[in-house]
Scaffold this active site. Structure first.
Site, PDB file in Angstrom:
ATOM      1  N   SER A   1     -17.860  25.785  10.104  1.00  0.00           N
ATOM      2  CA  SER A   1     -19.240  25.644  10.573  1.00  0.00           C
ATOM      3  C   SER A   1     -20.171  25.718   9.369  1.00  0.00           C
ATOM      4  O   SER A   1     -20.074  24.871   8.479  1.00  0.00           O
ATOM      5  CB  SER A   1     -19.573  26.715  11.620  1.00  0.00           C
ATOM      6  OG  SER A   1     -20.866  26.534  12.144  1.00  0.00           O
ATOM      7  N   THR A   2     -21.044  26.708   9.285  1.00  0.00           N
ATOM      8  CA  THR A   2     -22.009  26.793   8.191  1.00  0.00           C
ATOM      9  C   THR A   2     -21.308  26.826   6.836  1.00  0.00           C
ATOM     10  O   THR A   2     -20.445  27.659   6.595  1.00  0.00           O
ATOM     11  CB  THR A   2     -22.875  28.062   8.341  1.00  0.00           C
ATOM     12  OG1 THR A   2     -23.415  28.103   9.657  1.00  0.00           O
ATOM     13  CG2 THR A   2     -24.000  28.070   7.324  1.00  0.00           C
TER      14      THR A   2
ATOM     15  N   HIS B   1     -18.678  21.947  13.027  1.00  0.00           N
ATOM     16  CA  HIS B   1     -19.856  21.987  13.889  1.00  0.00           C
ATOM     17  C   HIS B   1     -20.927  21.086  13.279  1.00  0.00           C
ATOM     18  O   HIS B   1     -21.500  21.415  12.239  1.00  0.00           O
ATOM     19  CB  HIS B   1     -20.381  23.401  14.031  1.00  0.00           C
ATOM     20  CG  HIS B   1     -19.436  24.325  14.718  1.00  0.00           C
ATOM     21  ND1 HIS B   1     -19.583  25.701  14.690  1.00  0.00           N
ATOM     22  CD2 HIS B   1     -18.325  24.099  15.463  1.00  0.00           C
ATOM     23  CE1 HIS B   1     -18.615  26.271  15.387  1.00  0.00           C
ATOM     24  NE2 HIS B   1     -17.826  25.312  15.859  1.00  0.00           N
TER      25      HIS B   1
ATOM     26  N   MET C   1     -20.687  30.566  10.831  1.00  0.00           N
ATOM     27  CA  MET C   1     -21.205  31.676  11.630  1.00  0.00           C
ATOM     28  C   MET C   1     -20.581  31.628  13.022  1.00  0.00           C
ATOM     29  O   MET C   1     -20.158  30.583  13.502  1.00  0.00           O
ATOM     30  CB  MET C   1     -22.730  31.603  11.724  1.00  0.00           C
ATOM     31  CG  MET C   1     -23.282  30.420  12.479  1.00  0.00           C
ATOM     32  SD  MET C   1     -25.093  30.480  12.537  1.00  0.00           S
ATOM     33  CE  MET C   1     -25.439  28.986  13.472  1.00  0.00           C
TER      34      MET C   1
ATOM     35  N   ASP D   1     -16.173  31.023  16.847  1.00  0.00           N
ATOM     36  CA  ASP D   1     -15.337  29.901  17.247  1.00  0.00           C
ATOM     37  C   ASP D   1     -14.078  29.866  16.389  1.00  0.00           C
ATOM     38  O   ASP D   1     -14.135  29.985  15.163  1.00  0.00           O
ATOM     39  CB  ASP D   1     -16.114  28.588  17.089  1.00  0.00           C
ATOM     40  CG  ASP D   1     -15.400  27.410  17.727  1.00  0.00           C
ATOM     41  OD1 ASP D   1     -14.590  27.634  18.659  1.00  0.00           O
ATOM     42  OD2 ASP D   1     -15.658  26.264  17.308  1.00  0.00           O
TER      43      ASP D   1
END
Length: 358
Positions: free
Chosen positions: A178-179, A205, A299, A302
């Site tokens: 993600s991030t 993401h 973050m 998941d």
């Protein structure tokens, strides 16, 4: 996350958007300490206020967001969140900003001046808070270049794509991030040997308008073949598919060394779409051959359910360590399940996949 509210500078050439974004952030407990209408003004405001995080528009007069990020990282390094148009052109510009050192991006729905942002208040506030905590020493293309050079030197200048026998036949790989993930995923897949007997999926993401361009960037960066996932697509040796933004991705079947993918947009209660959990759990259900799961920077939680499913299916699970993660959320939550076999620095993840790093 720090105890105090993050201090933020909002940069956008639209006065309306600056006010809207500032109102959203302040209502979510984020302190706005300054505003700027273009990149040049932003550099001055950041120098004066020393914020924890900057929200930066991409398209601006005088100095656009890409140049502003480059200058900011050189003169006053500050975690930066890009606010970009929800378009293919916006994706290209956003990736350029990530190369320049921005931590993450937030796609504004409906265009440059959009009330649609107000419908995503909670997500915007959460993303700003996450970016404020990011370790920016790991971001940007210059860091990738330095890491690649170091890896090449350590390997005795061996060319990318060298032959390896460490990977078991018919290995399936599932990578989640993600991030900070676009940079991290690129560093991992670009270090994988082109003739490795693996195939698999990348779940990042990211909005739908961005995942196709992300797949193209990965394809250009590595010796594997990388495409955006399509429903019914089949993957064989040396092929990876990037989950389409706004859709879940499942491995529907695995036969004779080939995977068949399912792409769909129904709700699965995950809070994100695509979801790493959905992809990993499907792999655990249908793949009988060797299976490897990787959880990179990001973050949230998941992937924590997914790694448990992979472990129960006999798969091997790797997670990125805290020191090299831009945001140590997803890898931490995965490690806390007790189902992660190895925690590694980012530039050792590829070696962990091939078995060269223990």
């Amino acid at each position: 996350m720090s105890a105090r509210s993050p201090r933020t500078v909002v940069v956008d050439d639209s006065r309306f958007m600056r006010g809207l974004i500032a109102d959203i952030l302040e209502s979510g407990g984020v302190e706005v300490v300054g505003e700027a209408g273009d990149g040049r003004e932003a550099l001055s405001v950041v120098a004066d206020t020393d914020p924890d995080v900057v929200t930066m528009d991409v398209e601006m007069p005088e100095m656009d967001g890409i140049e502003a990020v480059e200058r900011l990282m050189a003169d006053h390094p500050t975690p930066t969140l890009m606010l970009s148009a929800y378009t293919a052109e916006g994706a290209e510009e956003t990736f350029a900003a990530l190369d320049a050192g921005a931590v993450d991006f937030f796609a504004k729905p409906g265009g440059e001046v959009s009330m649609g942002v107000s419908r995503m208040e909670e997500q915007l506030v959460e993303t700003v808070r996450s970016v404020a905590e990011a370790d920016i020493s790991t971001t940007g293309r210059s860091r990738r270049t330095e890491a690649a050079a170091a890896a090449t030197t350590a390997a005795g200048s061996a060319p990318r794509g060298r032959s390896t026998t460490a990977i078991e036949p018919n290995t399936t790989l599932v990578i989640g991030s993600s991030t900070g993930g676009p940079d991290a995923v690129e560093r991992v897949v670009s270090a994988l040997p082109g003739d490795a007997d693996l195939r698999g999926v990348v779940v990042q993401h990211m909005p739908e308008a961005f995942t196709g361009r992300f797949a193209e960037r990965l394809d250009a960066a590595c010796d594997l073949s990388v495409v955006e996932a399509e429903d019914g697509m089949r993957l064989g040796k040396g092929e990876l598919a990037v989950a389409r933004g706004g859709h879940h991705l499942e491995i529907g079947s695995a036969r004779n060394g080939r995977l068949r993918l399912k792409v769909f947009d129904e709700e699965r209660g995950q809070g994100v779409r695509p979801s790493v959990n959905v992809a990993m759990e499907s792999a655990a259900d249908v793949v009988d051959d060797p299976l490897i799961g990787v959880v990179l920077t990001g973050m949230g939680a998941d992937g924590s359910d997914g790694v448990q499913a992979l472990a129960q299916a006999g798969g091997r699970v790797l997670a990125q360590d805290e020191e090299t993660s831009v945001v140590y959320g997803m890898p931490k939550r995965a490690a806390e399940t007790g189902c992660v076999d190895t925690v590694l620095p980012l530039d050792d993840i590829a070696g962990g996949i091939t078995g060269e790093t223990v």
